[in-house]
Design an enzyme around this catalytic site. Sequence first.
Site, PDB file in Angstrom:
ATOM      1  N   GLU A 126       0.220   3.609   1.855  1.00  0.00           N
ATOM      2  CA  GLU A 126       0.354   4.031   3.261  1.00  0.00           C
ATOM      3  C   GLU A 126       1.790   3.824   3.755  1.00  0.00           C
ATOM      4  OE1 GLU A 126      -2.441   6.067   5.008  1.00  0.00           O
ATOM      5  OE2 GLU A 126      -1.302   4.913   6.469  1.00  0.00           O
TER       6      GLU A 126
ATOM      7  N   THR B 289       0.804  -1.229   0.000  1.00  0.00           N
ATOM      8  CA  THR B 289       0.000   0.000   0.000  1.00  0.00           C
ATOM      9  C   THR B 289       0.833   1.273   0.000  1.00  0.00           C
ATOM     10  OG1 THR B 289      -1.449   1.339   1.412  1.00  0.00           O
ATOM     11  CG2 THR B 289      -0.164  -0.316   2.522  1.00  0.00           C
TER      12      THR B 289
ATOM     13  N   LYS C   9       1.905  -3.222   7.234  1.00  0.00           N
ATOM     14  CA  LYS C   9       1.989  -3.462   5.786  1.00  0.00           C
ATOM     15  C   LYS C   9       3.435  -3.430   5.306  1.00  0.00           C
ATOM     16  CE  LYS C   9      -2.105  -4.137   3.924  1.00  0.00           C
ATOM     17  NZ  LYS C   9      -2.434  -5.291   3.076  1.00  0.00           N
TER      18      LYS C   9
ATOM     19  N   TYR D  97      -1.138   0.407  10.993  1.00  0.00           N
ATOM     20  CA  TYR D  97      -1.478  -0.297   9.746  1.00  0.00           C
ATOM     21  C   TYR D  97      -0.322  -0.194   8.749  1.00  0.00           C
ATOM     22  CZ  TYR D  97      -3.539  -0.848   5.067  1.00  0.00           C
ATOM     23  OH  TYR D  97      -3.781  -1.211   3.763  1.00  0.00           O
TER      24      TYR D  97
HETATM   25  P1  NAP Z   1     -11.391  -4.624   2.763  1.00  0.00           P
HETATM   26  O1  NAP Z   1     -12.603  -4.318   1.943  1.00  0.00           O
HETATM   27  O2  NAP Z   1     -11.268  -4.054   4.126  1.00  0.00           O
HETATM   28  O3  NAP Z   1     -11.268  -6.223   2.840  1.00  0.00           O
HETATM   29  C1  NAP Z   1     -10.416  -6.847   3.753  1.00  0.00           C
HETATM   30  C2  NAP Z   1     -10.654  -8.336   3.682  1.00  0.00           C
HETATM   31  O4  NAP Z   1      -9.783  -8.988   4.623  1.00  0.00           O
HETATM   32  C3  NAP Z   1     -12.085  -8.792   4.046  1.00  0.00           C
HETATM   33  O5  NAP Z   1     -12.473  -9.814   3.168  1.00  0.00           O
HETATM   34  C4  NAP Z   1     -11.905  -9.330   5.456  1.00  0.00           C
HETATM   35  O6  NAP Z   1     -12.861 -10.334   5.788  1.00  0.00           O
HETATM   36  C5  NAP Z   1     -10.536  -9.982   5.316  1.00  0.00           C
HETATM   37  N1  NAP Z   1      -9.908 -10.295   6.592  1.00  0.00           N
HETATM   38  C6  NAP Z   1      -9.825  -9.504   7.702  1.00  0.00           C
HETATM   39  N2  NAP Z   1      -9.215 -10.167   8.696  1.00  0.00           N
HETATM   40  C7  NAP Z   1      -8.911 -11.394   8.214  1.00  0.00           C
HETATM   41  C8  NAP Z   1      -8.290 -12.543   8.768  1.00  0.00           C
HETATM   42  N3  NAP Z   1      -7.851 -12.540  10.030  1.00  0.00           N
HETATM   43  N4  NAP Z   1      -8.135 -13.635   8.007  1.00  0.00           N
HETATM   44  C9  NAP Z   1      -8.600 -13.652   6.726  1.00  0.00           C
HETATM   45  N5  NAP Z   1      -9.201 -12.598   6.135  1.00  0.00           N
HETATM   46  C10 NAP Z   1      -9.357 -11.492   6.881  1.00  0.00           C
HETATM   47  O7  NAP Z   1     -10.076  -4.184   1.964  1.00  0.00           O
HETATM   48  P2  NAP Z   1      -9.869  -3.840   0.403  1.00  0.00           P
HETATM   49  O8  NAP Z   1     -10.113  -2.391   0.223  1.00  0.00           O
HETATM   50  O9  NAP Z   1     -10.576  -4.828  -0.407  1.00  0.00           O
HETATM   51  O10 NAP Z   1      -8.305  -4.040   0.276  1.00  0.00           O
HETATM   52  C11 NAP Z   1      -7.753  -5.314  -0.041  1.00  0.00           C
HETATM   53  C12 NAP Z   1      -6.309  -5.353   0.431  1.00  0.00           C
HETATM   54  O11 NAP Z   1      -5.570  -4.324  -0.218  1.00  0.00           O
HETATM   55  C13 NAP Z   1      -6.131  -5.120   1.917  1.00  0.00           C
HETATM   56  O12 NAP Z   1      -5.034  -5.903   2.327  1.00  0.00           O
HETATM   57  C14 NAP Z   1      -5.776  -3.644   2.021  1.00  0.00           C
HETATM   58  O13 NAP Z   1      -5.026  -3.396   3.183  1.00  0.00           O
HETATM   59  C15 NAP Z   1      -4.967  -3.474   0.758  1.00  0.00           C
HETATM   60  N6  NAP Z   1      -4.971  -2.137   0.156  1.00  0.00           N
HETATM   61  C16 NAP Z   1      -6.165  -1.517  -0.089  1.00  0.00           C
HETATM   62  C17 NAP Z   1      -6.170  -0.283  -0.719  1.00  0.00           C
HETATM   63  C18 NAP Z   1      -7.454   0.435  -1.030  1.00  0.00           C
HETATM   64  O14 NAP Z   1      -7.400   1.655  -1.289  1.00  0.00           O
HETATM   65  N7  NAP Z   1      -8.595  -0.255  -1.047  1.00  0.00           N
HETATM   66  C19 NAP Z   1      -4.949   0.316  -1.097  1.00  0.00           C
HETATM   67  C20 NAP Z   1      -3.766  -0.367  -0.856  1.00  0.00           C
HETATM   68  C21 NAP Z   1      -3.795  -1.607  -0.244  1.00  0.00           C
HETATM   69  P3  NAP Z   1     -14.284  -9.943   6.488  1.00  0.00           P
HETATM   70  O15 NAP Z   1     -15.135  -9.436   5.361  1.00  0.00           O
HETATM   71  O16 NAP Z   1     -14.768 -11.243   7.022  1.00  0.00           O
HETATM   72  O17 NAP Z   1     -13.990  -8.925   7.525  1.00  0.00           O
HETATM   73  O1  G4F Z   2     -10.550   6.799   3.227  1.00  0.00           O
HETATM   74  P1  G4F Z   2      -9.515   6.727   4.275  1.00  0.00           P
HETATM   75  O2  G4F Z   2      -9.888   6.130   5.584  1.00  0.00           O
HETATM   76  O3  G4F Z   2      -8.290   5.977   3.606  1.00  0.00           O
HETATM   77  P2  G4F Z   2      -6.725   5.889   3.982  1.00  0.00           P
HETATM   78  O4  G4F Z   2      -6.483   6.193   5.390  1.00  0.00           O
HETATM   79  O5  G4F Z   2      -5.985   6.708   2.969  1.00  0.00           O
HETATM   80  O6  G4F Z   2      -6.439   4.341   3.760  1.00  0.00           O
HETATM   81  C1  G4F Z   2      -6.946   3.642   2.621  1.00  0.00           C
HETATM   82  O7  G4F Z   2      -6.005   3.718   1.565  1.00  0.00           O
HETATM   83  C2  G4F Z   2      -4.733   3.090   1.845  1.00  0.00           C
HETATM   84  C3  G4F Z   2      -3.858   3.295   0.605  1.00  0.00           C
HETATM   85  O8  G4F Z   2      -3.166   4.518   0.721  1.00  0.00           O
HETATM   86  C4  G4F Z   2      -4.992   1.616   2.124  1.00  0.00           C
HETATM   87  F1  G4F Z   2      -3.807   0.981   2.332  1.00  0.00           F
HETATM   88  C5  G4F Z   2      -5.892   1.476   3.336  1.00  0.00           C
HETATM   89  O9  G4F Z   2      -6.173   0.101   3.555  1.00  0.00           O
HETATM   90  C6  G4F Z   2      -7.207   2.207   3.048  1.00  0.00           C
HETATM   91  O10 G4F Z   2      -7.871   1.519   2.004  1.00  0.00           O
HETATM   92  O11 G4F Z   2      -8.944   8.199   4.574  1.00  0.00           O
HETATM   93  C7  G4F Z   2      -8.476   9.043   3.555  1.00  0.00           C
HETATM   94  C8  G4F Z   2      -8.198  10.420   4.124  1.00  0.00           C
HETATM   95  C9  G4F Z   2      -7.342  10.410   5.386  1.00  0.00           C
HETATM   96  O12 G4F Z   2      -6.395  11.430   5.307  1.00  0.00           O
HETATM   97  C10 G4F Z   2      -8.330  10.695   6.512  1.00  0.00           C
HETATM   98  O13 G4F Z   2      -7.782  11.331   7.648  1.00  0.00           O
HETATM   99  O14 G4F Z   2      -9.443  11.012   4.508  1.00  0.00           O
HETATM  100  C11 G4F Z   2      -9.274  11.626   5.766  1.00  0.00           C
HETATM  101  N1  G4F Z   2     -10.589  11.738   6.419  1.00  0.00           N
HETATM  102  C12 G4F Z   2     -11.172  12.916   6.793  1.00  0.00           C
HETATM  103  N2  G4F Z   2     -12.336  12.674   7.411  1.00  0.00           N
HETATM  104  C13 G4F Z   2     -11.391  10.736   6.789  1.00  0.00           C
HETATM  105  C14 G4F Z   2     -12.493  11.312   7.416  1.00  0.00           C
HETATM  106  N3  G4F Z   2     -11.268   9.394   6.629  1.00  0.00           N
HETATM  107  C15 G4F Z   2     -12.268   8.628   7.100  1.00  0.00           C
HETATM  108  N4  G4F Z   2     -12.170   7.287   6.928  1.00  0.00           N
HETATM  109  N5  G4F Z   2     -13.375   9.149   7.739  1.00  0.00           N
HETATM  110  C16 G4F Z   2     -13.527  10.484   7.919  1.00  0.00           C
HETATM  111  O15 G4F Z   2     -14.516  10.935   8.497  1.00  0.00           O
END
Ligand code: NAP
Ligand code: G4F
Length: 323
Positions: free
Chosen positions: A128, A126, A154, A150
């Site tokens: 992050e 990520t 990661k 987190y």
């Molecule tokens: P998400 O919607 O939060 O999905 C996370 C998944 O992990 C869910 O299926 C959850 O299952 C499962 N999980 C949680 N704890 C677990 C455990 N102990 N054993 C097995 N599975 C478990 O995340 P996403 O947005 O799809 O992201 C997918 C991956 O990419 C994550 O690793 C995230 O950190 C990474 N990532 C995401 C972004 C982004 O912007 N979306 C960016 C960079 C990296 P449940 O549904 O049962 O809770």
């Molecule tokens: O949507 P966010 O919670 O995403 P964040 O923290 O960037 O993390 C997501 O992206 C990462 C990749 O860079 C992934 F690895 C991670 O698993 C996840 O998918 O927050 C985005 C921004 C932050 O700066 C946060 O402080 O939005 C700001 N924010 C402002 N108000 C808020 C809020 N975020 C959330 N969730 N809720 C608020 O009310």
Amino acid sequence: MNKQALITGVTGQDGAYLSKLLLEKGYEVFGLVARRSSDSLWRLRYLGIEQQIKLLEGDLLDLSSLIRAMEESEADEVYNLGAQSFVATSWKQPIFTAQVTGVGVTHMLEAIRLTNPKARFYQASTSEMYGLIKESVQDENTPFHPRSPYGVAKLYGHWITVNYRESFDTFAVGGILFNHESPIRGIEFVTRKVTDAVARIKLGKQPKLYLGNIDTKRDWGFAGDYVEAMWLMLQQDRPDDYVIATGKTTSVRNMCEIAFSYVGLNYQDYVEIDPALYRPAEVEILLGNPAKAKVNLGWEAKTTLEELIVMMVEADIKRVEKA
Ligand code: NAP
Ligand code: G4F
């Protein structure tokens, strides 16, 4: 013969889109599902693929369940998307986050090494990990400085992936993905929190939207585009790490403006700041350079932020109207 893929985190946003993509490509898709007391399959249903995924019970904290999943799926490709992925929660549950999001990666890599060392491995790394950014545009060579438990977990997951590649010749890649969103994004993440609120406010079901720091900036893309990059990384001749991003950054404030103005509202009339939503340490800005992915994988983001937000607002309006 069809390939088999095992996806951890199959019930999450990316797991659902990746499953759909792999099914379209003719894969047999196995999904690791952790035991939950309530329904966690709604995203697979939303994409109309619930019946086509072979679900295997297991948890990233339980190595024996991962070994069993490898044996039962006979997977050629493993996508490790499972994680405690919400940054804000990681300060409240730092040890749990370290175990699932960090050490869980080693569990999966060990399961592969012990059962089928030839299986290819994708790790969901990520942006992050860049945290307190060292370069204004981040690429594969930018140093890391994570800002949350987190991000720290990661970073461990990323380096253990690199380490298995270098130690055991595992075909292991780290996809350094910048934020990506969709109509099935978790409601706790800011884009979806905003699009859901826009729908509710427009339909008279919610008066205000409370947010934290809206001056942070993110490089936001569409999850449906990003899962294609995951697959492409595992089809290369040699394993490598890639930044996946749009190359554009936008503030949370501007994202709100796009979402509210789509339904004819001014975000300033509805958004209130709640200091309790500020994070102990913040990632102020992220902006990725996806040039390597474009050259080596032929990948680039197709969906603009405006198109993404409109897609999400429209989906949320439909949901709220139905509820
Ligand atoms: P998400 O919607 O939060 O999905 C996370 C998944 O992990 C869910 O299926 C959850 O299952 C499962 N999980 C949680 N704890 C677990 C455990 N102990 N054993 C097995 N599975 C478990 O995340 P996403 O947005 O799809 O992201 C997918 C991956 O990419 C994550 O690793 C995230 O950190 C990474 N990532 C995401 C972004 C982004 O912007 N979306 C960016 C960079 C990296 P449940 O549904 O049962 O809770
Ligand atoms: O949507 P966010 O919670 O995403 P964040 O923290 O960037 O993390 C997501 O992206 C990462 C990749 O860079 C992934 F690895 C991670 O698993 C996840 O998918 O927050 C985005 C921004 C932050 O700066 C946060 O402080 O939005 C700001 N924010 C402002 N108000 C808020 C809020 N975020 C959330 N969730 N809720 C608020 O009310």
